[in-house]
Structure formats: C-alpha cells, structure tokens
Design a protein around this motif. Structure first.
Motif, PDB file in Angstrom:
ATOM      1  N   THR A 215       0.853  -1.185   0.000  1.00  0.00           N
ATOM      2  CA  THR A 215       0.000   0.000   0.000  1.00  0.00           C
ATOM      3  C   THR A 215       0.889   1.235   0.000  1.00  0.00           C
ATOM      4  OG1 THR A 215      -0.089   0.169   2.406  1.00  0.00           O
ATOM      5  CG2 THR A 215      -1.710  -1.267   1.345  1.00  0.00           C
ATOM      6  N   SER A 216       0.270   2.383  -0.226  1.00  0.00           N
ATOM      7  CA  SER A 216       1.049   3.624  -0.257  1.00  0.00           C
ATOM      8  C   SER A 216       1.716   3.888   1.095  1.00  0.00           C
ATOM      9  CB  SER A 216       0.155   4.798  -0.648  1.00  0.00           C
ATOM     10  OG  SER A 216      -0.935   4.929   0.255  1.00  0.00           O
ATOM     11  N   ARG A 217       1.016   3.558   2.180  1.00  0.00           N
ATOM     12  CA  ARG A 217       1.616   3.787   3.499  1.00  0.00           C
ATOM     13  C   ARG A 217       2.757   2.813   3.759  1.00  0.00           C
ATOM     14  NH1 ARG A 217      -1.910   4.739   8.870  1.00  0.00           N
ATOM     15  NH2 ARG A 217      -2.274   2.488   8.836  1.00  0.00           N
ATOM     16  N   GLN A 218       2.613   1.574   3.319  1.00  0.00           N
ATOM     17  CA  GLN A 218       3.683   0.593   3.487  1.00  0.00           C
ATOM     18  C   GLN A 218       4.925   0.986   2.682  1.00  0.00           C
ATOM     19  OE1 GLN A 218       1.629  -2.978   2.369  1.00  0.00           O
ATOM     20  NE2 GLN A 218       0.532  -3.121   4.326  1.00  0.00           N
ATOM     21  N   LYS A 219       4.693   1.561   1.503  1.00  0.00           N
ATOM     22  CA  LYS A 219       5.819   2.043   0.701  1.00  0.00           C
ATOM     23  C   LYS A 219       6.519   3.200   1.403  1.00  0.00           C
ATOM     24  CE  LYS A 219       3.916   0.737  -3.818  1.00  0.00           C
ATOM     25  NZ  LYS A 219       3.367   1.239  -5.108  1.00  0.00           N
ATOM     26  N   GLU A 220       5.728   4.067   2.029  1.00  0.00           N
ATOM     27  CA  GLU A 220       6.303   5.201   2.732  1.00  0.00           C
ATOM     28  C   GLU A 220       7.089   4.735   3.963  1.00  0.00           C
ATOM     29  OE1 GLU A 220       7.188   9.250   3.532  1.00  0.00           O
ATOM     30  OE2 GLU A 220       6.643   8.087   1.761  1.00  0.00           O
TER      31      GLU A 220
ATOM     32  N   MET B   8       9.305   6.430  16.221  1.00  0.00           N
ATOM     33  CA  MET B   8       9.854   7.459  15.331  1.00  0.00           C
ATOM     34  C   MET B   8       9.192   7.411  13.953  1.00  0.00           C
ATOM     35  SD  MET B   8      13.868   7.093  16.436  1.00  0.00           S
ATOM     36  CE  MET B   8      14.479   8.328  15.293  1.00  0.00           C
ATOM     37  N   ILE B   9       8.884   6.213  13.486  1.00  0.00           N
ATOM     38  CA  ILE B   9       8.185   6.075  12.202  1.00  0.00           C
ATOM     39  C   ILE B   9       6.790   6.688  12.316  1.00  0.00           C
ATOM     40  CG2 ILE B   9       7.234   4.451  10.516  1.00  0.00           C
ATOM     41  CD1 ILE B   9       9.450   2.487  11.329  1.00  0.00           C
ATOM     42  N   ALA B  10       6.113   6.387  13.426  1.00  0.00           N
ATOM     43  CA  ALA B  10       4.763   6.907  13.642  1.00  0.00           C
ATOM     44  C   ALA B  10       4.762   8.435  13.680  1.00  0.00           C
ATOM     45  CB  ALA B  10       4.194   6.331  14.946  1.00  0.00           C
TER      46      ALA B  10
ATOM     47  N   ARG C 110       6.808  10.457  12.160  1.00  0.00           N
ATOM     48  CA  ARG C 110       7.036  10.984  10.812  1.00  0.00           C
ATOM     49  C   ARG C 110       5.771  10.891   9.961  1.00  0.00           C
ATOM     50  NH1 ARG C 110      12.676  11.138   9.025  1.00  0.00           N
ATOM     51  NH2 ARG C 110      14.015  10.824  10.832  1.00  0.00           N
ATOM     52  N   LEU C 111       4.934   9.894  10.241  1.00  0.00           N
ATOM     53  CA  LEU C 111       3.697   9.710   9.467  1.00  0.00           C
ATOM     54  C   LEU C 111       2.494  10.367  10.140  1.00  0.00           C
ATOM     55  CD1 LEU C 111       4.126   5.972   8.382  1.00  0.00           C
ATOM     56  CD2 LEU C 111       4.432   8.011   6.971  1.00  0.00           C
ATOM     57  N   HIS C 112       2.729  10.938  11.329  1.00  0.00           N
ATOM     58  CA  HIS C 112       1.662  11.621  12.083  1.00  0.00           C
ATOM     59  C   HIS C 112       0.499  10.683  12.398  1.00  0.00           C
ATOM     60  CE1 HIS C 112       3.837  15.298  11.191  1.00  0.00           C
ATOM     61  NE2 HIS C 112       3.763  15.013   9.892  1.00  0.00           N
ATOM     62  N   VAL C 113       0.850   9.475  12.822  1.00  0.00           N
ATOM     63  CA  VAL C 113      -0.150   8.502  13.246  1.00  0.00           C
ATOM     64  C   VAL C 113       0.307   7.895  14.566  1.00  0.00           C
ATOM     65  CG1 VAL C 113      -0.875   7.954  10.891  1.00  0.00           C
ATOM     66  CG2 VAL C 113       0.943   6.618  11.975  1.00  0.00           C
ATOM     67  N   THR C 114      -0.553   7.079  15.167  1.00  0.00           N
ATOM     68  CA  THR C 114      -0.157   6.413  16.409  1.00  0.00           C
ATOM     69  C   THR C 114       0.652   5.155  16.095  1.00  0.00           C
ATOM     70  OG1 THR C 114      -2.169   5.060  16.469  1.00  0.00           O
ATOM     71  CG2 THR C 114      -2.259   7.228  17.533  1.00  0.00           C
ATOM     72  N   ARG C 115       1.387   4.697  17.090  1.00  0.00           N
ATOM     73  CA  ARG C 115       2.194   3.483  16.919  1.00  0.00           C
ATOM     74  C   ARG C 115       1.299   2.284  16.632  1.00  0.00           C
ATOM     75  NH1 ARG C 115       4.221  -0.597  16.149  1.00  0.00           N
ATOM     76  NH2 ARG C 115       6.127  -1.543  16.954  1.00  0.00           N
TER      77      ARG C 115
ATOM     78  N   LEU D  41       0.187   1.594  13.045  1.00  0.00           N
ATOM     79  CA  LEU D  41       1.169   1.029  12.119  1.00  0.00           C
ATOM     80  C   LEU D  41       1.374  -0.470  12.307  1.00  0.00           C
ATOM     81  CD1 LEU D  41       4.040   3.693  12.185  1.00  0.00           C
ATOM     82  CD2 LEU D  41       2.253   3.402  10.471  1.00  0.00           C
ATOM     83  N   ARG D  42       0.787  -1.023  13.341  1.00  0.00           N
ATOM     84  CA  ARG D  42       1.065  -2.414  13.688  1.00  0.00           C
ATOM     85  C   ARG D  42       0.835  -3.371  12.521  1.00  0.00           C
ATOM     86  NH1 ARG D  42      -1.641  -3.036  18.806  1.00  0.00           N
ATOM     87  NH2 ARG D  42       0.118  -1.804  19.554  1.00  0.00           N
ATOM     88  N   GLY D  43      -0.285  -3.207  11.827  1.00  0.00           N
ATOM     89  CA  GLY D  43      -0.601  -4.102  10.715  1.00  0.00           C
ATOM     90  C   GLY D  43       0.362  -3.934   9.548  1.00  0.00           C
ATOM     91  N   ASP D  44       0.705  -2.677   9.231  1.00  0.00           N
ATOM     92  CA  ASP D  44       1.628  -2.417   8.121  1.00  0.00           C
ATOM     93  C   ASP D  44       3.024  -2.969   8.421  1.00  0.00           C
ATOM     94  OD1 ASP D  44      -0.188  -0.931   6.444  1.00  0.00           O
ATOM     95  OD2 ASP D  44      -0.017   0.694   7.888  1.00  0.00           O
ATOM     96  N   LEU D  45       3.466  -2.785   9.650  1.00  0.00           N
ATOM     97  CA  LEU D  45       4.785  -3.296  10.028  1.00  0.00           C
ATOM     98  C   LEU D  45       4.817  -4.822   9.984  1.00  0.00           C
ATOM     99  CD1 LEU D  45       5.594  -0.888  13.003  1.00  0.00           C
ATOM    100  CD2 LEU D  45       6.693  -0.916  10.766  1.00  0.00           C
ATOM    101  N   ALA D  46       3.705  -5.433  10.389  1.00  0.00           N
ATOM    102  CA  ALA D  46       3.628  -6.891  10.358  1.00  0.00           C
ATOM    103  C   ALA D  46       3.739  -7.419   8.935  1.00  0.00           C
ATOM    104  CB  ALA D  46       2.322  -7.358  11.000  1.00  0.00           C
TER     105      ALA D  46
END
Length: 210
Positions: free
Chosen positions: A4-9, A24-26, A28-33, A36-41
C-alpha cells in the motif's frame, strides 16, 4: 509483493533512516504506533524490513544486519592499542617482568620497523613449567617466529580479526604489514589487537558510542 502507499512510505523511511524505532516512524507519518502495527507486520513477514530489539527496524534490501555492518566497518587501525616491544637480546625473565609491569598478555620482539616474533604469557608459562631458569633462556627460544606469526592488516575488519583469534586460539594479534627491505622481508608494527579491544568495541556499540 504488492504494498500500500503507506507501506511504501514506511519502507522508504526505514531505508533512509534505519535503524529506527516504531515510535519514530509513527511520528514521521503523524499517526499512532498502534495504527502502524498491521503495516509493520506485513513488511516484516514479507522480509522487506526486519526488527532488532533495542535497535529498531532496518531495511533488508542490503541483506545485512546493521549491527553486523557497523562491526564490519571497524578496522584494526581504528581499534588497535599501543604495542609493547622487548629487545631481541632479552631473556625470558625480562619478558615476564615486562608483561607484569605493563599488565598485558603479549609482547613483540625486536623493533617497530623489524619485528622478529611474538611472546605470550602462554609461551612463558610453558617454559617455566619445564623448570627452566627463565633468566638463562633467550627470548628467541620461547617466541613464535616472524615466519609463523599470525597478524592483522591495518585495514582489516574486526570480524575477520575476531575469527583469527578464535581459529588460532590466541589472545592478541600484531597489526602491521610485511615489506621488502634490501631483499629482506620485514614486518613493520603499527599496533596490537587483543580480546580486550574486541570487548571494548562491543561495549561501545552496545552503548551507542560509535
């Protein structure tokens, strides 16, 4: 693997800034940690990125763990200590006293621009166990000669050096180079690398000082 676009970012951020924590990733993307759990997985399972405890996420495109890369980038010249030499005409007792006073485990025989061999505590202990009077034993009788000496090049990486210490079951390596002087092959000493240097490097990396 379709991202997805967020996973690419996320992949871009990790590739350019890794190792980097999830927090730190969260940021930069202005979201909560947790967002991102699903994308990181997905990225972890697809081996696009990897994670190391206390280090964070890093990109797998290069195929090397950043901790391993950091250690491999450290050379003998950057980590070596001052060498201690003993004169070629010394005896084994002189060498034993110098080891004790300098609080080290290895001496080099000769001069910095012409090392003839290396003497360790093991060498002296072996001679003493033979009930020999160390003051009557020439240093040349207990040293490992230059032709059999295991050494490290100044630009050699610390992983290679650690492997030599293990493979040859020795505590210290001279750092230097062989050169031809008027048809004679001589070893020019730059420094020494011991197990203490390896431990110090490991500690500095662990504390983030490198």
């Amino acid at each position: 693997m379709q991202l997805t676009s967020r996973q690419k970012e996320i992949t871009r951020i990790v590739r350019e800034n890794g190792p980097i924590t999830g927090e730190m990733i969260a940021e930069r993307l202005h979201v909560t940690r947790s967002a991102l759990r699903g994308d990181l997985a997905v990225l972890l399972s697809g081996e696009v990125i990897a994670a190391r405890r206390r280090l964070g996420y890093y990109y797998l495109g290069g195929g090397e763990d950043p901790a391993a890369a950091e250690i491999r980038s450290c050379t003998a010249e950057a980590c070596m200590s001052r060498p201690v030499l003993v004169n070629a005409d010394s005896n084994a007792y002189d060498a034993a006293v110098l080891l004790f006073t300098e609080d080290i485990g290895t001496l080099f025989v000769g001069k910095e621009d012409d090392v003839l061999g290396v003497v360790s505590r093991k060498d002296l202990l072996k001679s003493a166990m033979g009930r020999e009077d160390l003051a009557k034993v020439p240093i040349s009788m207990v040293m490992t000669s230059r032709s059999k000496m295991i050494y490290a090049e100044p630009d050699e990486d610390m992983v290679s050096i650690a492997q030599k210490l293990i493979d040859y079951e020795i505590d210290c390596l001279p750092v230097g180079t062989f050169r031809d002087v008027e048809g004679e092959r001589k070893f020019q000493l730059k420094g020494r690398i011991s197990k203490t240097n390896i431990t110090r490097l490991f500690l500095e990396l662990g504390k983030g000082r490198r």
